[in-house]
Design a protein around this motif. Structure first.
Motif, PDB file in Angstrom:
ATOM      1  N   THR A 114     -59.478 -41.879 -61.868  1.00 55.75           N
ATOM      2  CA  THR A 114     -60.603 -41.620 -60.960  1.00 55.75           C
ATOM      3  C   THR A 114     -61.929 -41.740 -61.694  1.00 55.75           C
ATOM      4  OG1 THR A 114     -59.224 -40.115 -59.661  1.00 55.75           O
ATOM      5  CG2 THR A 114     -61.595 -39.953 -59.362  1.00 55.75           C
ATOM      6  N   LEU A 115     -61.989 -41.168 -62.886  1.00 53.08           N
ATOM      7  CA  LEU A 115     -63.225 -41.227 -63.666  1.00 53.08           C
ATOM      8  C   LEU A 115     -63.559 -42.659 -64.069  1.00 53.08           C
ATOM      9  CD1 LEU A 115     -65.499 -39.646 -65.089  1.00 53.08           C
ATOM     10  CD2 LEU A 115     -64.029 -39.583 -67.117  1.00 53.08           C
ATOM     11  N   MET A 116     -62.570 -43.428 -64.509  1.00 51.51           N
ATOM     12  CA  MET A 116     -62.836 -44.786 -64.955  1.00 51.51           C
ATOM     13  C   MET A 116     -63.260 -45.687 -63.787  1.00 51.51           C
ATOM     14  SD  MET A 116     -62.515 -44.284 -68.052  1.00 51.51           S
ATOM     15  CE  MET A 116     -62.901 -45.971 -68.531  1.00 51.51           C
ATOM     16  N   LEU A 117     -62.598 -45.553 -62.646  1.00 51.64           N
ATOM     17  CA  LEU A 117     -62.995 -46.339 -61.477  1.00 51.64           C
ATOM     18  C   LEU A 117     -64.377 -45.932 -60.982  1.00 51.64           C
ATOM     19  CD1 LEU A 117     -59.602 -46.425 -59.552  1.00 51.64           C
ATOM     20  CD2 LEU A 117     -60.804 -48.391 -60.525  1.00 51.64           C
ATOM     21  N   LEU A 118     -64.669 -44.648 -61.075  1.00 48.97           N
ATOM     22  CA  LEU A 118     -65.998 -44.174 -60.687  1.00 48.97           C
ATOM     23  C   LEU A 118     -67.063 -44.749 -61.614  1.00 48.97           C
ATOM     24  CD1 LEU A 118     -67.702 -42.328 -58.876  1.00 48.97           C
ATOM     25  CD2 LEU A 118     -67.263 -40.478 -60.484  1.00 48.97           C
ATOM     26  N   ASN A 119     -66.758 -44.834 -62.903  1.00 53.28           N
ATOM     27  CA  ASN A 119     -67.686 -45.443 -63.855  1.00 53.28           C
ATOM     28  C   ASN A 119     -67.987 -46.885 -63.487  1.00 53.28           C
ATOM     29  OD1 ASN A 119     -68.104 -43.239 -65.476  1.00 53.28           O
ATOM     30  ND2 ASN A 119     -66.532 -43.763 -66.959  1.00 53.28           N
ATOM     31  N   LEU A 120     -66.956 -47.646 -63.138  1.00 54.98           N
ATOM     32  CA  LEU A 120     -67.148 -49.047 -62.773  1.00 54.98           C
ATOM     33  C   LEU A 120     -67.951 -49.176 -61.477  1.00 54.98           C
ATOM     34  CD1 LEU A 120     -63.597 -50.471 -63.599  1.00 54.98           C
ATOM     35  CD2 LEU A 120     -65.680 -50.662 -64.964  1.00 54.98           C
ATOM     36  N   THR A 121     -67.705 -48.269 -60.537  1.00 53.61           N
ATOM     37  CA  THR A 121     -68.455 -48.294 -59.272  1.00 53.61           C
ATOM     38  C   THR A 121     -69.934 -48.062 -59.511  1.00 53.61           C
ATOM     39  OG1 THR A 121     -66.520 -47.423 -58.105  1.00 53.61           O
ATOM     40  CG2 THR A 121     -68.639 -47.256 -56.990  1.00 53.61           C
ATOM     41  N   VAL A 122     -70.238 -47.029 -60.274  1.00 56.56           N
ATOM     42  CA  VAL A 122     -71.640 -46.713 -60.543  1.00 56.56           C
ATOM     43  C   VAL A 122     -72.282 -47.790 -61.430  1.00 56.56           C
ATOM     44  CG1 VAL A 122     -73.214 -44.970 -61.460  1.00 56.56           C
ATOM     45  CG2 VAL A 122     -71.144 -44.262 -60.279  1.00 56.56           C
ATOM     46  N   SER A 123     -71.482 -48.428 -62.288  1.00 59.18           N
ATOM     47  CA  SER A 123     -72.010 -49.526 -63.101  1.00 59.18           C
ATOM     48  C   SER A 123     -72.491 -50.676 -62.221  1.00 59.18           C
ATOM     49  CB  SER A 123     -70.941 -50.025 -64.079  1.00 59.18           C
ATOM     50  OG  SER A 123     -70.606 -49.025 -65.013  1.00 59.18           O
ATOM     51  N   CYS A 124     -71.749 -50.974 -61.151  1.00 62.86           N
ATOM     52  CA  CYS A 124     -72.186 -52.008 -60.204  1.00 62.86           C
ATOM     53  C   CYS A 124     -73.499 -51.609 -59.525  1.00 62.86           C
ATOM     54  CB  CYS A 124     -71.112 -52.251 -59.156  1.00 62.86           C
ATOM     55  SG  CYS A 124     -69.637 -53.083 -59.774  1.00 62.86           S
ATOM     56  N   ASP A 125     -73.604 -50.335 -59.156  1.00 60.41           N
ATOM     57  CA  ASP A 125     -74.836 -49.861 -58.524  1.00 60.41           C
ATOM     58  C   ASP A 125     -76.015 -49.937 -59.496  1.00 60.41           C
ATOM     59  OD1 ASP A 125     -73.596 -49.311 -56.101  1.00 60.41           O
ATOM     60  OD2 ASP A 125     -72.995 -47.307 -56.738  1.00 60.41           O
ATOM     61  N   LEU A 126     -75.772 -49.588 -60.754  1.00 55.92           N
ATOM     62  CA  LEU A 126     -76.849 -49.680 -61.743  1.00 55.92           C
ATOM     63  C   LEU A 126     -77.209 -51.126 -62.044  1.00 55.92           C
ATOM     64  CD1 LEU A 126     -76.199 -46.905 -64.417  1.00 55.92           C
ATOM     65  CD2 LEU A 126     -78.043 -47.055 -62.758  1.00 55.92           C
ATOM     66  N   ALA A 127     -76.242 -52.031 -61.976  1.00 60.66           N
ATOM     67  CA  ALA A 127     -76.538 -53.457 -62.156  1.00 60.66           C
ATOM     68  C   ALA A 127     -77.465 -53.953 -61.055  1.00 60.66           C
ATOM     69  CB  ALA A 127     -75.239 -54.265 -62.164  1.00 60.66           C
ATOM     70  N   ILE A 128     -77.273 -53.452 -59.848  1.00 64.62           N
ATOM     71  CA  ILE A 128     -78.168 -53.817 -58.744  1.00 64.62           C
ATOM     72  C   ILE A 128     -79.568 -53.272 -59.005  1.00 64.62           C
ATOM     73  CG2 ILE A 128     -78.609 -53.435 -56.288  1.00 64.62           C
ATOM     74  CD1 ILE A 128     -75.563 -53.437 -55.905  1.00 64.62           C
ATOM     75  N   VAL A 129     -79.633 -52.043 -59.512  1.00 70.35           N
ATOM     76  CA  VAL A 129     -80.945 -51.465 -59.838  1.00 70.35           C
ATOM     77  C   VAL A 129     -81.616 -52.262 -60.951  1.00 70.35           C
ATOM     78  CG1 VAL A 129     -82.115 -49.417 -60.752  1.00 70.35           C
ATOM     79  CG2 VAL A 129     -80.284 -49.167 -59.066  1.00 70.35           C
ATOM     80  N   GLY A 130     -80.844 -52.600 -61.992  1.00 67.48           N
ATOM     81  CA  GLY A 130     -81.407 -53.310 -63.140  1.00 67.48           C
ATOM     82  C   GLY A 130     -81.706 -54.769 -62.872  1.00 67.48           C
ATOM     83  N   GLY A 131     -81.066 -55.368 -61.872  1.00 69.16           N
ATOM     84  CA  GLY A 131     -81.285 -56.776 -61.576  1.00 69.16           C
ATOM     85  C   GLY A 131     -82.065 -57.005 -60.311  1.00 69.16           C
ATOM     86  N   PHE A 132     -81.493 -56.623 -59.184  1.00 71.58           N
ATOM     87  CA  PHE A 132     -82.126 -56.873 -57.892  1.00 71.58           C
ATOM     88  C   PHE A 132     -83.461 -56.146 -57.765  1.00 71.58           C
ATOM     89  CE2 PHE A 132     -82.839 -55.884 -53.411  1.00 71.58           C
ATOM     90  CZ  PHE A 132     -82.730 -57.141 -52.836  1.00 71.58           C
TER      91      PHE A 132
END
Length: 367
Positions: free
Chosen positions: A21-39
């Motif tokens: 759960t923790l590792m999948l949550l990390n990947l989910t939030v990483s995608c959201d942060l990628a949107i913040v850092g890129g888009f």
């Protein structure tokens, strides 16, 4: 002492790494942060180029959307978590729901743009009956004797309604001077730099001057894209949905690990999210935007800033990458929900049970 600390840290990290759960949550939030850092970093530039507005207007529009939506959503998500007393399953379901809503509302952004403005040799062919090959191709029979540089963009608006990269590329051989003719008859201003005898510019009844070609004025032809309001409204909705996710994500991160590992989990997740999401995002977003450039400035044999973008390719690349990250975040958040361990839920309930107040023994009064 050091050995005991290292040993304890290793065991704690092993517990975190084996927590799905923790590792999948990390990947989910990483995608959201990628949107913040890129888009989020490049969206103002996207608005400026795609909708032909100034940089100040683009920044005001994006800032006016992001700030209220983010504040409102954070308050609303906190209220929902408290009001409905969401457990781990509720938090995971909340994240998955808003992830898919955010993705679905982002799909229309692919179609909220306009076609490229007509730029001869860049987005459209010269007005010539000869085969001109693929674009961009600034060289043509009408300007082949002019030795025009390729990496120069000083646009000229031709009398045929097409923008040319420069007066040289338009095949112009002279400049309008006072006394030659009255420019008012042509609907032009006396302050405009007017180029005449432009062999690449087709003549018409209104601006025709000589048999050698049309005329052009300094600056690009007028072009607008009236879809900025639609874009702003959709992005505002996406911002609201996206900003509903951080609070349940943080709560779920704290509840899916043992109480003794929560401090380490916060530090571990912070590092993973930034390494996988925030830091590399501007690199691949910037590289994708750079690949949509049609004419690039060149100085001292080095490439400089982009002068002209392919707007359609820019939109599909930029929004397409944004949609891909949104879809990946939605899928990962769903996987996070299904990975929640019911046994851990019961354990957390037992850890958070309120303690009964200690009963004070009443002292017997002495007779």
């Amino acid at each position: 002492m050091i050995y005991q600390l290292a040993s304890g840290l290793t065991v704690a990290l092993k517990r975190l790494l084996t927590n799905p759960t923790l590792m999948l949550l990390n990947l989910t939030v990483s995608c959201d942060l990628a949107i913040v850092g890129g888009f989020t970093f490049f969206v103002a530039k996207y608005v400026e180029i795609q909708y032909a507005v100034t940089a100040a207007t683009a920044s005001i529009v994006i800032g006016g959307i992001n700030l209220p939506g983010t504040v409102f959503s954070n308050i609303l998500s906190s209220f929902c978590i408290k009001k409905f007393d969401l457990n781990q399953f509720g938090l995971g379901k909340m994240m998955a729901f808003f992830s898919f809503c955010s993705f679905l509302f982002a799909i229309p952004l692919l179609f909220m743009g306009c076609s490229n403005p007509a730029i001869a040799g860049v987005t459209t062919h010269y007005n010539s009956s000869f085969s001109q090959g693929s674009l961009p191709n600034l060289n043509n029979s009408c300007n082949c004797n002019c030795a025009c540089p390729d990496n120069v963009y000083k646009p000229v608006c031709g009398s045929d309604g097409i923008t040319y990269s420069s007066a040289c590329h338009a095949g112009c051989t002279d400049v309008w001077r006072e006394g030659m003719e009255n420019v008012d008859e042509l609907g032009l201003s006396n302050n405009d730099t007017i180029y005449i005898r432009c062999r690449c510019i087709a003549t018409n009844d209104h601006w025709e001057t000589t048999d050698e070609g049309g005329i052009g004025t300094e600056g690009p032809c007028d072009w607008t894209c009236k879809k900025l309001l639609q874009f702003a409204l959709v992005v505002a909705i996406i911002t609201v949905f996206s900003s509903m996710k951080p609070n349940p994500g943080t709560m779920l991160m704290l509840r899916c690990v043992d109480s003794c590992d929560r401090a380490l989990a916060i530090a571990f997740c912070g590092v993973v999210m930034r390494v996988l999401g925030f830091f590399p995002a501007p690199i691949y977003f910037g590289a994708m935007i750079s690949n949509t450039c049609l004419i690039r400035q060149e100085s001292c044999s080095r490439e400089g800033a982009c002068l002209v973008y392919d707007l359609e390719r820019y939109r599909y690349s930029f929004i397409g990458l944004f949609l891909g990250l949104k879809l990946l975040a939605a899928v990962l958040s769903t996987c996070t929900y299904y990975s929640i361990n019911p046994d851990r839920l019961e354990k957390n309930k037992s850890e958070t049970l309120p303690m009964e107040p200690l009963k004070e023994n009443k002292r017997s009064k002495s007779p």
